[in-house]
Structure formats: C-alpha cells, structure tokens
Scaffold this motif. Sequence first.
Motif, PDB file in Angstrom:
ATOM      1  N   THR A   1       1.129  -1.502  -0.205  1.00 34.91           N
ATOM      2  CA  THR A   1      -0.154  -0.087   0.308  1.00 34.91           C
ATOM      3  C   THR A   1       0.883   1.007   0.122  1.00 34.91           C
ATOM      4  O   THR A   1       0.342   2.404  -0.203  1.00 34.91           O
ATOM      5  N   ASP A   2       2.703   1.213   0.821  1.00 35.11           N
ATOM      6  CA  ASP A   2       2.894   2.652   0.580  1.00 35.11           C
ATOM      7  C   ASP A   2       3.404   3.196  -0.358  1.00 35.11           C
ATOM      8  O   ASP A   2       2.635   4.286  -0.793  1.00 35.11           O
ATOM      9  N   PHE A   3       3.746   2.170  -1.809  1.00 42.82           N
ATOM     10  CA  PHE A   3       4.210   3.074  -2.947  1.00 42.82           C
ATOM     11  C   PHE A   3       2.644   3.459  -4.177  1.00 42.82           C
ATOM     12  O   PHE A   3       2.273   4.243  -4.683  1.00 42.82           O
TER      13      PHE A   3
ATOM     14  N   MET B   1       7.930   2.769   2.921  1.00 44.63           N
ATOM     15  CA  MET B   1       7.956   2.314   4.641  1.00 44.63           C
ATOM     16  C   MET B   1       8.568   1.776   5.410  1.00 44.63           C
ATOM     17  O   MET B   1       9.158   2.132   6.777  1.00 44.63           O
ATOM     18  N   ASP B   2       9.624   1.096   4.973  1.00 45.15           N
ATOM     19  CA  ASP B   2      11.016   0.781   5.772  1.00 45.15           C
ATOM     20  C   ASP B   2      11.739   1.258   6.051  1.00 45.15           C
ATOM     21  O   ASP B   2      11.829   1.908   7.577  1.00 45.15           O
ATOM     22  N   GLN B   3      12.024   2.399   4.929  1.00 50.82           N
ATOM     23  CA  GLN B   3      12.835   3.532   5.913  1.00 50.82           C
ATOM     24  C   GLN B   3      12.107   4.345   7.212  1.00 50.82           C
ATOM     25  O   GLN B   3      13.321   4.768   7.645  1.00 50.82           O
TER      26      GLN B   3
ATOM     27  N   LYS C   1      10.237  -8.634  -9.644  1.00 52.24           N
ATOM     28  CA  LYS C   1       8.600  -9.174  -9.103  1.00 52.24           C
ATOM     29  C   LYS C   1       8.414  -8.298  -8.649  1.00 52.24           C
ATOM     30  O   LYS C   1       7.045  -7.338  -9.498  1.00 52.24           O
ATOM     31  N   TYR C   2       9.229  -7.270  -8.214  1.00 48.40           N
ATOM     32  CA  TYR C   2       8.064  -5.916  -6.973  1.00 48.40           C
ATOM     33  C   TYR C   2       8.581  -5.317  -8.054  1.00 48.40           C
ATOM     34  O   TYR C   2       7.231  -4.334  -7.605  1.00 48.40           O
ATOM     35  N   ASN C   3       8.949  -4.580  -8.825  1.00 42.35           N
ATOM     36  CA  ASN C   3       8.594  -2.894 -10.361  1.00 42.35           C
ATOM     37  C   ASN C   3       8.088  -3.842 -10.467  1.00 42.35           C
ATOM     38  O   ASN C   3       7.470  -2.875 -11.443  1.00 42.35           O
TER      39      ASN C   3
HETATM   40  C1  GLA Z   1       9.311  -3.602   0.547  1.00 42.60           C
HETATM   41  C2  GLA Z   1       9.192  -2.535   0.527  1.00 42.60           C
HETATM   42  C3  GLA Z   1       8.328  -1.169   0.813  1.00 42.60           C
HETATM   43  C4  GLA Z   1       6.846  -2.344   0.742  1.00 42.60           C
HETATM   44  C5  GLA Z   1       6.997  -3.912   1.356  1.00 42.60           C
HETATM   45  C6  GLA Z   1       5.556  -4.408   0.597  1.00 42.60           C
HETATM   46  O1  GLA Z   1       9.434  -4.051   2.244  1.00 42.60           O
HETATM   47  O2  GLA Z   1      10.766  -1.856   0.601  1.00 42.60           O
HETATM   48  O3  GLA Z   1       8.358   0.011   0.762  1.00 42.60           O
HETATM   49  O4  GLA Z   1       6.670  -1.847  -1.009  1.00 42.60           O
HETATM   50  O5  GLA Z   1       7.569  -4.287   0.299  1.00 42.60           O
HETATM   51  O6  GLA Z   1       3.994  -3.860   1.237  1.00 42.60           O
END
Ligand code: GLA
Length: 391
Positions: free
Chosen positions: A37-39, A176-178, A226-228
């Motif tokens: 949901t973050d991006f 989110m992570d940062q 896959k993420y991208n």
């Molecule tokens: C990774 C990314 C985050 C977020 C999650 C999925 O951790 O770095 O920005 O998109 O995946 O929620």
Amino acid sequence: MEKQALLQEFQERFGRREDECRVFFTPGRVNLIGEYTDFNGGHVFPASLSVGTWAVVRPRQDGIYHFQSTNFDLTVQTEVKSIVYKKEDDWANYPKGVLVELLKLAGEEAARYTGADILFHGNIPNGAGLSSSASIEVLTGMALSKLARFPIDNIELAKLAQRAENKFVGVNCGIMDQFAVAMGKANHAIMLKCDTLDYQYVPVELDGYTIVITNTNKRRGLADSKYNERRAECESGLAILQQSMPGIETLGDISYENWQKYKDTIKDEVVQRRVDHVISENTRVLNATDALKKYDIALFGKLMKQSHESLRELFEVTGQELDVLYEEACKVEGCIGTRMTGAGFGGCNVSVVKNEAVASFKEEVAQHYEDRTGLVPEFYLCDIGDGAKEL
Ligand code: GLA
C-alpha cells in the motif's frame, strides 16, 4: 555486540587515532499489516525492532570513505568525487547510494563531506524481509550527515534513504521501511499515510499475546524484479481509474465503495486483482489500527489473515513457503492472527499467539513446515524498540 567491543573492533581495523569515534544505531522493522500500500499512497502499520544495525564512524580529511562490516568479508573504498554502483560491492552499494544523495542534498555545502571510516555491525537476519537494507541506509544517512555537521531530521533521512534505494540500487520501493526504521518508537507501531507522511504512534499492548516472527529461510531470488513488476501493474491500474475519477492521485485515495463502482473499467484481469488487493488492504489497515486501539485482538488477528489471503490470491507475492507457514500457523490453537510481512517471495511471517501457546506454536509449525518444504524455519519473539539514534 556491546558498544565498547565494537569500538575496539573499529580501532583494530582502522587504527587508533585521537579523533573521536561516534556510534549510531538503526533498527529493522516488521510490518503488522498493510502490504504494497505504501507506493500506492495508502496506509501501513509497521513497528521497529530491537534488532538492527550499528555503525562506528570516524572522519577522514582526504575525501575517501571506507566501508567495512563485521558480518561480511568485504572492504569497499569510494572517493567522494566518483561514486558508482558496482555489483561486486554488494551491501556497500547501500551506503554508497546514500552518500550520493547526501551530497546532492548538501549542494554548495557538499565540501563538508570530507571522508570517513565506517564499521557496520548488524544482527537483523539477512534477506529475511525485516529491512536490513533500509536499516543500513538510514544509519549511513544519520551518521555521515552528523559527521558533516549537516543536520537532517529523521523524516528527511527516511526520504533520502528511499531515493538512494530507488535511484542507486534500482528497487522502486515505497517509504515504509525507511520511515519505520528512522521514526520507530519502543512498544509502539506507526500508523503512516504514505503520501502525506502523516503518522501516529499506536501502543502495541497485546495483553496475554506475543508477536512471533517466523523466517521461512527461503532465499528471496528474483524478488526485486517481481517487486518492480507489481508496482508497474498498480500504476497502470491507477491510470485507467483516473479516467473515471479525475481527482484521484493514488490508489490510496479510492474508497472500497468507489472501487466497486469502477472496477470493471479495468479490463486486464491481473491488473484488476492487483488493485483489488491494494484498496482492500488499505481499508484493513484502518480497521486493524482501530481494533488495536480498542484491544480487540481477535479482530486484529482476523484482518491479518485476510491480508495474507489477499496477498496470496490477488497480489500473488506469497509463494509456497509463506503459504505453508500461514496454513500451519492457522492450525495452531492460540494463534489468533498470522500473515506474511514485507515484500513476500520468501522472507518472514508475523503471527499473534497466546503467550501460553508460543511453545507449541514453534514446535508444531517447525515440524510441519520442515516436513512440507524441507526447510528449517527460525522464530524470533518480536521486541519493539526505538528508531534511529546516536548512542
Ligand atoms: C518492501 C518495500 C516496501 C513495501 C513492502 C511491501 O518492504 O521496501 O516499500 O512496499 O515491500 O509492503
């Protein structure tokens, strides 16, 4: 490793000098709910962990940065004037990317970045989806900007670290992570709206329950591409929906009711499922935060399970190992909520388990998971610690 022991290790590697060494810490994170949901400008609900990464830093005056780690046998040296991505530099590309962004932000003040020796040390399980890379990034940003006497607040540091990951490392991650590792607070989760960065600390008081993190120990191959790809699918869904809802800037702006109205304008069935996940997940985060505030742990747990199922069926980022963990966790009496956490494709699961059931949870899940996948899982009891700080 104790601060004193780490300082000593630093002196042994880089030599003893009069200059003062400084020590910084940044945690890892676990996301309780709100995945992908973050991006999309939606909500997330992560918490910073007590495990993390430490750095001892000492300034140099020759424009050279040395990066070493107690965890890996690799010394990387980079000159402030020519910082380039190199595959063989492995983890050290994270601090290098951060340095590039620090220099850009400093602009005319960039001359303050005069070089440094840095020794990293971490105890976040590597590649487990607990944000070891965001931890190194934010840590580097804090340590080097402080050394350069160029103050940057923690939210700006989180944004800068995200830019480093997007531009230098090439993973189009969200914030989110940062944000979680920069802004974490002991015993609290952070309810964050990812486009405005409005946030709220919510106490995690799970009386009688424990948060258990289970590592699939599956290597996260191909995860970045896959993420991208998922991100691009979400963007194409948004572009179609904007034709019917011109005021909408992100998928996070769309209510579940409106989504039901306009769903069929997306003809590509895969894209439709991806968007369905994002919009329903965003609603779940809001409901889960409310549930936690009201100590309704049963509802919180139910929403966690729905989140996993949505990530499995609609967003398709779970994979066999995370699904087996989910199924086995659901079978354990006393496990009230469970889901994958982070980007998926391996990595970790997070579960809420009654205190008295934690031992049987570990035993039963470990045995059945190993029988079904041939992999041995690891368990960590989640301890929510503080965000990035100087020690
Ligand atoms: C990774 C990314 C985050 C977020 C999650 C999925 O951790 O770095 O920005 O998109 O995946 O929620």
